[in-house]
Scaffold this motif. Sequence first.
Motif, PDB file in Angstrom:
ATOM      1  N   MET A 107       3.518 -17.395  -5.104  1.00  0.00           N
ATOM      2  CA  MET A 107       4.602 -17.199  -6.085  1.00  0.00           C
ATOM      3  C   MET A 107       5.899 -17.689  -5.457  1.00  0.00           C
ATOM      4  O   MET A 107       6.099 -17.564  -4.243  1.00  0.00           O
ATOM      5  N   THR A 108       6.736 -18.277  -6.310  1.00  0.00           N
ATOM      6  CA  THR A 108       8.021 -18.804  -5.850  1.00  0.00           C
ATOM      7  C   THR A 108       9.100 -17.891  -6.412  1.00  0.00           C
ATOM      8  O   THR A 108       9.214 -17.731  -7.630  1.00  0.00           O
ATOM      9  N   VAL A 109       9.870 -17.281  -5.517  1.00  0.00           N
ATOM     10  CA  VAL A 109      10.761 -16.206  -5.958  1.00  0.00           C
ATOM     11  C   VAL A 109      12.141 -16.377  -5.335  1.00  0.00           C
ATOM     12  O   VAL A 109      12.281 -16.961  -4.261  1.00  0.00           O
ATOM     13  N   GLU A 110      13.132 -15.826  -6.007  1.00  0.00           N
ATOM     14  CA  GLU A 110      14.489 -15.899  -5.471  1.00  0.00           C
ATOM     15  C   GLU A 110      14.757 -14.742  -4.502  1.00  0.00           C
ATOM     16  O   GLU A 110      14.102 -13.697  -4.569  1.00  0.00           O
ATOM     17  N   ALA A 111      15.754 -14.976  -3.656  1.00  0.00           N
ATOM     18  CA  ALA A 111      15.984 -14.069  -2.520  1.00  0.00           C
ATOM     19  C   ALA A 111      16.315 -12.640  -2.929  1.00  0.00           C
ATOM     20  O   ALA A 111      16.072 -11.697  -2.175  1.00  0.00           O
ATOM     21  N   GLY A 112      16.862 -12.455  -4.133  1.00  0.00           N
ATOM     22  CA  GLY A 112      17.302 -11.116  -4.516  1.00  0.00           C
ATOM     23  C   GLY A 112      16.239 -10.293  -5.237  1.00  0.00           C
ATOM     24  O   GLY A 112      16.537  -9.200  -5.725  1.00  0.00           O
ATOM     25  N   CYS A 113      14.986 -10.783  -5.305  1.00  0.00           N
ATOM     26  CA  CYS A 113      13.931  -9.998  -5.975  1.00  0.00           C
ATOM     27  C   CYS A 113      13.609  -8.763  -5.146  1.00  0.00           C
ATOM     28  O   CYS A 113      13.356  -8.861  -3.937  1.00  0.00           O
ATOM     29  N   VAL A 114      13.566  -7.613  -5.812  1.00  0.00           N
ATOM     30  CA  VAL A 114      13.219  -6.361  -5.118  1.00  0.00           C
ATOM     31  C   VAL A 114      11.737  -6.415  -4.752  1.00  0.00           C
ATOM     32  O   VAL A 114      10.890  -6.825  -5.553  1.00  0.00           O
ATOM     33  N   LEU A 115      11.428  -5.998  -3.526  1.00  0.00           N
ATOM     34  CA  LEU A 115      10.047  -6.111  -3.034  1.00  0.00           C
ATOM     35  C   LEU A 115       9.050  -5.435  -3.972  1.00  0.00           C
ATOM     36  O   LEU A 115       7.998  -6.013  -4.301  1.00  0.00           O
ATOM     37  N   HIS A 116       9.372  -4.230  -4.434  1.00  0.00           N
ATOM     38  CA  HIS A 116       8.425  -3.521  -5.305  1.00  0.00           C
ATOM     39  C   HIS A 116       8.166  -4.309  -6.589  1.00  0.00           C
ATOM     40  O   HIS A 116       7.029  -4.377  -7.076  1.00  0.00           O
ATOM     41  N   ASP A 117       9.206  -4.951  -7.119  1.00  0.00           N
ATOM     42  CA  ASP A 117       9.030  -5.753  -8.343  1.00  0.00           C
ATOM     43  C   ASP A 117       8.068  -6.909  -8.063  1.00  0.00           C
ATOM     44  O   ASP A 117       7.243  -7.266  -8.910  1.00  0.00           O
ATOM     45  N   LEU A 118       8.166  -7.508  -6.879  1.00  0.00           N
ATOM     46  CA  LEU A 118       7.278  -8.632  -6.556  1.00  0.00           C
ATOM     47  C   LEU A 118       5.821  -8.166  -6.431  1.00  0.00           C
ATOM     48  O   LEU A 118       4.898  -8.880  -6.840  1.00  0.00           O
ATOM     49  N   GLN A 119       5.637  -6.962  -5.881  1.00  0.00           N
ATOM     50  CA  GLN A 119       4.263  -6.427  -5.815  1.00  0.00           C
ATOM     51  C   GLN A 119       3.699  -6.292  -7.230  1.00  0.00           C
ATOM     52  O   GLN A 119       2.530  -6.596  -7.489  1.00  0.00           O
ATOM     53  N   GLN A 120       4.568  -5.839  -8.164  1.00  0.00           N
ATOM     54  CA  GLN A 120       4.137  -5.665  -9.562  1.00  0.00           C
ATOM     55  C   GLN A 120       3.837  -7.012 -10.225  1.00  0.00           C
ATOM     56  O   GLN A 120       2.862  -7.142 -10.959  1.00  0.00           O
ATOM     57  N   VAL A 121       4.692  -7.989  -9.943  1.00  0.00           N
ATOM     58  CA  VAL A 121       4.468  -9.329 -10.517  1.00  0.00           C
ATOM     59  C   VAL A 121       3.116  -9.854 -10.044  1.00  0.00           C
ATOM     60  O   VAL A 121       2.314 -10.388 -10.824  1.00  0.00           O
ATOM     61  N   ALA A 122       2.840  -9.696  -8.752  1.00  0.00           N
ATOM     62  CA  ALA A 122       1.560 -10.163  -8.209  1.00  0.00           C
ATOM     63  C   ALA A 122       0.403  -9.414  -8.876  1.00  0.00           C
ATOM     64  O   ALA A 122      -0.572 -10.025  -9.323  1.00  0.00           O
ATOM     65  N   ALA A 123       0.548  -8.089  -8.988  1.00  0.00           N
ATOM     66  CA  ALA A 123      -0.541  -7.283  -9.570  1.00  0.00           C
ATOM     67  C   ALA A 123      -0.800  -7.672 -11.022  1.00  0.00           C
ATOM     68  O   ALA A 123      -1.949  -7.675 -11.474  1.00  0.00           O
ATOM     69  N   SER A 124       0.271  -8.040 -11.735  1.00  0.00           N
ATOM     70  CA  SER A 124       0.057  -8.400 -13.145  1.00  0.00           C
ATOM     71  C   SER A 124      -0.701  -9.718 -13.265  1.00  0.00           C
ATOM     72  O   SER A 124      -1.225 -10.044 -14.322  1.00  0.00           O
ATOM     73  N   SER A 125      -0.786 -10.485 -12.178  1.00  0.00           N
ATOM     74  CA  SER A 125      -1.626 -11.683 -12.168  1.00  0.00           C
ATOM     75  C   SER A 125      -2.929 -11.416 -11.415  1.00  0.00           C
ATOM     76  O   SER A 125      -3.594 -12.343 -10.935  1.00  0.00           O
ATOM     77  N   ASN A 126      -3.254 -10.133 -11.258  1.00  0.00           N
ATOM     78  CA  ASN A 126      -4.473  -9.749 -10.561  1.00  0.00           C
ATOM     79  C   ASN A 126      -4.478 -10.230  -9.105  1.00  0.00           C
ATOM     80  O   ASN A 126      -5.506 -10.649  -8.580  1.00  0.00           O
ATOM     81  N   ARG A 127      -3.314 -10.212  -8.486  1.00  0.00           N
ATOM     82  CA  ARG A 127      -3.180 -10.624  -7.084  1.00  0.00           C
ATOM     83  C   ARG A 127      -2.454  -9.536  -6.307  1.00  0.00           C
ATOM     84  O   ARG A 127      -1.787  -8.681  -6.886  1.00  0.00           O
ATOM     85  N   LEU A 128      -2.575  -9.642  -4.988  1.00  0.00           N
ATOM     86  CA  LEU A 128      -1.872  -8.705  -4.108  1.00  0.00           C
ATOM     87  C   LEU A 128      -0.787  -9.447  -3.345  1.00  0.00           C
ATOM     88  O   LEU A 128      -1.051 -10.502  -2.755  1.00  0.00           O
ATOM     89  N   PHE A 129       0.448  -8.896  -3.377  1.00  0.00           N
ATOM     90  CA  PHE A 129       1.445  -9.336  -2.401  1.00  0.00           C
ATOM     91  C   PHE A 129       1.551  -8.188  -1.399  1.00  0.00           C
ATOM     92  O   PHE A 129       2.048  -7.111  -1.724  1.00  0.00           O
ATOM     93  N   PRO A 130       1.037  -8.383  -0.196  1.00  0.00           N
ATOM     94  CA  PRO A 130       0.729  -7.226   0.662  1.00  0.00           C
ATOM     95  C   PRO A 130       1.868  -6.653   1.483  1.00  0.00           C
ATOM     96  O   PRO A 130       1.655  -5.664   2.180  1.00  0.00           O
ATOM     97  N   LEU A 131       3.074  -7.229   1.407  1.00  0.00           N
ATOM     98  CA  LEU A 131       4.176  -6.642   2.163  1.00  0.00           C
ATOM     99  C   LEU A 131       4.496  -5.274   1.555  1.00  0.00           C
ATOM    100  O   LEU A 131       4.693  -5.171   0.345  1.00  0.00           O
ATOM    101  N   SER A 132       4.522  -4.250   2.383  1.00  0.00           N
ATOM    102  CA  SER A 132       4.702  -2.891   1.863  1.00  0.00           C
ATOM    103  C   SER A 132       5.488  -2.041   2.864  1.00  0.00           C
ATOM    104  O   SER A 132       5.055  -1.847   3.994  1.00  0.00           O
ATOM    105  N   LEU A 133       6.668  -1.588   2.447  1.00  0.00           N
ATOM    106  CA  LEU A 133       7.531  -0.771   3.312  1.00  0.00           C
ATOM    107  C   LEU A 133       8.008   0.436   2.516  1.00  0.00           C
ATOM    108  O   LEU A 133       8.089   0.372   1.286  1.00  0.00           O
ATOM    109  N   ALA A 134       8.400   1.485   3.227  1.00  0.00           N
ATOM    110  CA  ALA A 134       8.892   2.672   2.516  1.00  0.00           C
ATOM    111  C   ALA A 134      10.157   2.362   1.723  1.00  0.00           C
ATOM    112  O   ALA A 134      10.483   3.051   0.763  1.00  0.00           O
ATOM    113  N   SER A 135      10.884   1.297   2.107  1.00  0.00           N
ATOM    114  CA  SER A 135      12.135   0.963   1.404  1.00  0.00           C
ATOM    115  C   SER A 135      11.911  -0.034   0.271  1.00  0.00           C
ATOM    116  O   SER A 135      12.869  -0.620  -0.240  1.00  0.00           O
TER     117      SER A 135
END
Length: 486
Positions: A107-135
């Motif tokens: 996925m090609t994304v802009e610098a200001g995308c919130v990490l959690h939103d990117l995980q959701q975008v990936a999941a909605s395409s049946n994919r995993l974006f595996p970066l995961s932090l408490a923040s």
Amino acid sequence: MNELLGQLRKCLGPEHVLTDASSMAPYVTDWRRRYQAKPLAVVRPGSTAEVSALVRACASARVAMVPQGGNTGLCGGATADRSGHQVVVSLTRMNRVRAVDTKNDTMTVEAGCVLHDLQQVAASSNRLFPLSLASQGSCVIGGNLSTNAGGTGVLRYGNTRELTLGLEVVLASGEVLDALRGLRKDNTGYDLKHLFIGAEGTLGIITAAVLKLFPLPTAQCTAIVACDTPQQAVDLLELARARAGASLTAFELFSALCLELVLKHYPGCTPPFAGAGMPVAAGRDSHALASLHPQYVLLELSDSSPQSVLQGHIEQILAAALEAGLIRDAVIAASEAQRAALWALRENVSEAQAHEGRNIKHDISVPTSAIARFITQTDATLERAFPGARRVTFGHLGDGNLHYNLAAPIGVEPAQFESRLDEVNALVHDSVLQFGGSISAEHGIGQLKRDELPRYKSAIELSTMRSIKRALDPLGLMNPGKLFAD
Ligand SMILES: Cc1cc2nc3c(=O)[nH]c(=O)nc-3n(C[C@H](O)[C@H](O)[C@H](O)COP(=O)(O)OP(=O)(O)OC[C@H]3O[C@@H](n4cnc5c(N)ncnc54)[C@H](O)[C@@H]3O)c2cc1C
């Protein structure tokens, strides 16, 4: 300065150039409230072209720029100084997902995308974006890239550097380096993206990235086990890796004191081995706390095989570990709610320690093979130098990364203990060096560890870093005072 502000207003629109104290307030204090900035302005570009224009304007006015993402960094890297001459560049308006390519798994994304939103975008395409932090609800991908963030998925998927195929960066000159390639193979000379990843905004401003996607796991199996020693935890890691291979996706260590603090400050959390071995809903009593084991490991397997297969694997691993005398007790989550309850015991450690009072934190790494010796030796040295200091040791054992944190001895004021910060840091970091480790595993250097860096990095490494900095930022305007003192 008025001329520059006028130019910035022209480039970005007046509403995106903040200069009064109240509108700048959310951007001037770091997450831990250690650093307080007094910037000339906070600017909020909405596109790469706007970033390029503002960088050109600041460069010709010789005004320094401090890139900022979600402002969750723990080292003061995104906080401007107090000179009133620096411009904070907040990237949070640049939050578009430019493309998701499921055939290329990117996925090609802009610098200001919130990490959690990117995980959701990936999941909605049946994919995993595996970066995961408490923040992840606040930090943004530009900040993750600039700190080369780690988190809980590194063991299987690597840190942010390993998840990145391409970058778009606005250089200190204002030129746009377009390396937004989604290629897994590209041997055409220096791989420039790696210079900007982990650079903490000192070489340029990242505006977009091409990130790797992975198959979404269909099954997950999570367990907490009790061990007597860190060495047993390391031996368990070796055993689990050998048997589970790539499906071992988390291996987290936390000590009895960590668990005790979580149970004290999070009444909703329950000891892992109460009752029939499953997490229980009842409150804790002195018996439950007294029966805590010295060390705990949370391990997780995930992949695309059926849940029953994964469950079988984890049971085999735990049976072998019991037989080898590596573990004392184990609990496997039997539902999603129990899985969340087990993770809460690990994830709440940091906040529980904060509730207990101010403390001295270390984000260090050593080779996994040396972790147990590091803990034993450093614990002993600390006890001699600071009797009773409480060691709240936890972290991503599978990555060799420990948060080796210290709370004041019982009865000692946290502030009094904190006044000896430099001595404590020197003791811990000297020990890290002795074991071939790093004084910053995942949080970076920023302002916090800037003055310590020369003691722990060789002169030749530092001078090579400075050469790169001079080549890419000859005027020294990209986040000065971070990484290097000058
Ligand atoms: C509760 C909590 C838990 C955390 N857990 C982890 C963890 O498990 N692993 C981990 O690695 N970190 C962790 N962190 C630290 C932090 O969240 C990460 O460092 C994160 O990557 C920072 O992202 P950010 O968007 O908040 O960056 P910021 O704090 O805004 O910036 C961080 C650095 O990057 C630079 N920067 C930001 N955006 C850009 C850009 N577009 N271009 C160039 N430079 C830029 C800044 O100048 C600064 O030097 C945690 C923090 C908190 C508060």
